[in-house]
Enzyme design. Structure first.
Site, mmCIF file in Angstrom:
data_model
loop_
_atom_site.group_PDB
_atom_site.id
_atom_site.type_symbol
_atom_site.label_atom_id
_atom_site.label_comp_id
_atom_site.label_asym_id
_atom_site.label_seq_id
_atom_site.Cartn_x
_atom_site.Cartn_y
_atom_site.Cartn_z
ATOM 1 N N ASP A 21 -19.406 1.143 54.644
ATOM 2 C CA ASP A 21 -19.632 2.370 53.890
ATOM 3 C C ASP A 21 -19.658 3.609 54.766
ATOM 4 O O ASP A 21 -19.417 4.719 54.276
ATOM 5 C CB ASP A 21 -20.951 2.277 53.120
ATOM 6 C CG ASP A 21 -20.837 1.448 51.853
ATOM 7 O OD1 ASP A 21 -19.704 1.100 51.470
ATOM 8 O OD2 ASP A 21 -21.883 1.147 51.245
ATOM 9 N N ALA A 78 -18.602 -4.588 49.848
ATOM 10 C CA ALA A 78 -19.162 -5.524 50.824
ATOM 11 C C ALA A 78 -18.065 -6.378 51.445
ATOM 12 O O ALA A 78 -18.104 -6.697 52.644
ATOM 13 C CB ALA A 78 -20.220 -6.401 50.163
ATOM 14 N N ARG A 99 -29.352 0.271 37.615
ATOM 15 C CA ARG A 99 -29.445 -1.147 37.981
ATOM 16 C C ARG A 99 -30.792 -1.697 37.534
ATOM 17 O O ARG A 99 -31.832 -1.053 37.712
ATOM 18 C CB ARG A 99 -29.333 -1.338 39.498
ATOM 19 C CG ARG A 99 -28.069 -0.812 40.152
ATOM 20 C CD ARG A 99 -28.163 -1.001 41.668
ATOM 21 N NE ARG A 99 -27.051 -0.425 42.391
ATOM 22 C CZ ARG A 99 -25.959 -1.086 42.764
ATOM 23 N NH1 ARG A 99 -25.845 -2.371 42.461
ATOM 24 N NH2 ARG A 99 -25.002 -0.488 43.445
ATOM 25 N N ARG A 101 -29.088 -9.216 45.663
ATOM 26 C CA ARG A 101 -28.828 -8.592 46.962
ATOM 27 C C ARG A 101 -29.839 -9.027 48.020
ATOM 28 O O ARG A 101 -29.483 -9.314 49.160
ATOM 29 C CB ARG A 101 -28.876 -7.065 46.820
ATOM 30 C CG ARG A 101 -27.694 -6.474 46.094
ATOM 31 C CD ARG A 101 -27.923 -5.015 45.722
ATOM 32 N NE ARG A 101 -26.690 -4.436 45.217
ATOM 33 C CZ ARG A 101 -25.881 -3.650 45.924
ATOM 34 N NH1 ARG A 101 -26.192 -3.340 47.173
ATOM 35 N NH2 ARG A 101 -24.773 -3.179 45.414
#
Length: 451
Positions: free
Chosen positions: A324, A337, A205, A124
């Site tokens: 979002d 995304a 994550r 990211r």
């Protein structure tokens, strides 16, 4: 170097200055995409971001992997970023789907390009850095340390604006609020407080070096590195685990989606505990616990959702919710995304076609174009999660593959906006604006019938 095959000539080539002033709130992927697309379509744009340094955007928020689908990839390639993105986006050629005991359910081939374009997946933070650098190369001003605390619009003078934490105000023809799942702009737009609610799930994550943390030397984990990049998932018992290695098997990303009904009062992401994940997978394929034990740390990310909002556009049509802020996605959709990229592209075009004197028509036409498609894309993620979480030991078949339907992936948001704008805008002018409605909580008939 592989190249996108999508070379459709579009009216956006060589656009002139529209005179439309745009303020984008938020320098995440959706906000940056808005600014980039607005610049490409001839608008004057500035970004306001609350953090003080761009590197802070790469801290907790950007641990792990992010994927842009083919539908977004074709837009990003038009920005001239294919080579930069592809250097950090090469992934395994197949997805190996297992039941929770380790039995192979399906091996899904992941051939690119598909539908004339590429998908891009990578860390990211590195992807975000490419977006920031590209925005700056276009001359887009990004004002850091500008936290928006209030929104307003002045219908009589055709302006909207924001106030930041210092009391300073900024106005523009349109405000694009890309301020995330806990959007401040949402209450202004819909007229009441609508907080996100727990989805019932959370995701752990982790992102770490394979060699440094023993992945390459453990017989239970070296499958992730000795044969180059890998893409594995284990599904069942209301949970799924995704393990991805990139950079030739040198870096490992773990994503563990599991039940979690914890109420979220403050931050929805915080440091997690590796031992908690190991407890979750103690009865699973031993490779799962072995991989998790190699992670030096993890983030516990609560997955928040909203019921579909009644509108994404403010009363006077000059403040809009993007990405979002308007429509959070579950990770199993692999579209959050990507749909923000589609939002940005479509809105920049409707503003260009409507012109400075018709900004409210542009934003309402954009909403009409996007509303049902976004909900259909969200439902794909929910359906995938439910199917994966309901998998049983011994299951098999293509039905467990990660969906890549043509209606979703082959879609060209830019071409579609140019093709449909006149018809939709005309209907709003002739019949008046009405808030959007959904066909229901199942995929629309048009989508279901598409192969």
């Amino acid at each position: 170097m592989a190249e996108p095959q999508d070379q459709v000539p579009l009216p956006s080539d060589g656009v002139s200055d529209t005179g439309i002033d745009v303020i984008v709130v938020g320098a995440g992927f959706g906000g940056l995409a808005c600014a980039i697309e607005c610049k490409r379509k001839g608008h004057r744009v500035m970004i306001l971001e609350k953090v003080h340094e761009s590197k802070q955007l790469g801290d907790v928020r950007f641990i792990g992997m992010l994927s842009f689908g083919i539908n977004a990839g074709r837009i990003m390639a038009r920005w001239g970023l294919h080579e930069k993105l592809w250097l950090i986006s090469r992934l395994a050629e197949d997805l190996r789907i297992h039941d929770y005991l380790g039995g192979v359910i399906q091996v899904q081939k992941l051939s690119l390009p598909l539908f004339g374009a590429f998908s891009y997946s990578g860390h990211r933070g590195r992807l975000h850095e490419i977006f920031v650098d590209h925005a700056k190369s276009l001359g887009i001003e990004i004002r850091m340390g500008h936290q928006v605390v209030e929104y307003w619009e002045d219908e009589a003078n055709g302006k909207a604006g924001v106030k930041i934490q210092t009391g300073e105000t900024f106005d523009a023809d349109v405000i694009m609020a890309a301020d995330g799942v806990k959007s401040l702009a949402r209450q202004f737009v819909i007229g009441y407080r609508d907080s996100p609610k727990p989805s019932g799930y959370a995701i752990y994550r982790a992102w770490f070096d394979a060699e440094e943390h023993g992945v390459t030397t453990d017989p239970l984990t070296n499958f992730m590195s000795i044969h180059g990049d890998q893409f594995y998932t284990w599904i069942g018992k209301d949970m799924h685990i995704i393990a991805v290695s990139v950079g030739g098997g040198k870096v490992v990303c773990l994503l563990i989606t599991h039940k979690d009904n914890t109420a979220v009062d403050g931050d929805w992401s915080s440091p997690g505990k590796i031992e908690d994940i190991i407890e979750l997978v103690k009865d699973w394929d031993p490779r799962c616990a072995a991989l998790v034990s190699k992670a030096p740390s993890c983030i516990d990310w609560k997955l928040l959702v909203h019921d579909p909002l009644p509108t994404w556009v403010s009363k006077s049509g000059r403040v809009v919710l993007i990405g979002d802020a308007a429509h959070p996605f579950l990770p199993s959709s692999v579209q959050g995304a990507s749909q923000a990229i589609e939002d940005a592209t479509t809105l920049a075009i409707t503003l260009n076609l409507a012109g400075k004197d018709n900004v409210p028509l542009a934003t309402r036409t954009w909403e009409s174009m996007r509303y049902q498609r976004v909900r259909d894309a969200q439902l794909v993620g929910e359906t995938t999660r439910d199917k994966w979480h309901g998998a049983k030991a011994g299951d098999s078949g293509k039905s467990f593959e990660l969906p890549m339907p043509e209606w979703l992936m082959a879609f060209d948001a830019e071409a579609d906006a140019y093709a449909t704008y006149d018809r939709i805008a005309r209907s709003i002018v002739e019949e008046g604006y009405r808030r959007p409605t959904l066909s229901g909580e199942e995929l629309t008939e048009e989508v279901k019938e598409t192969p």
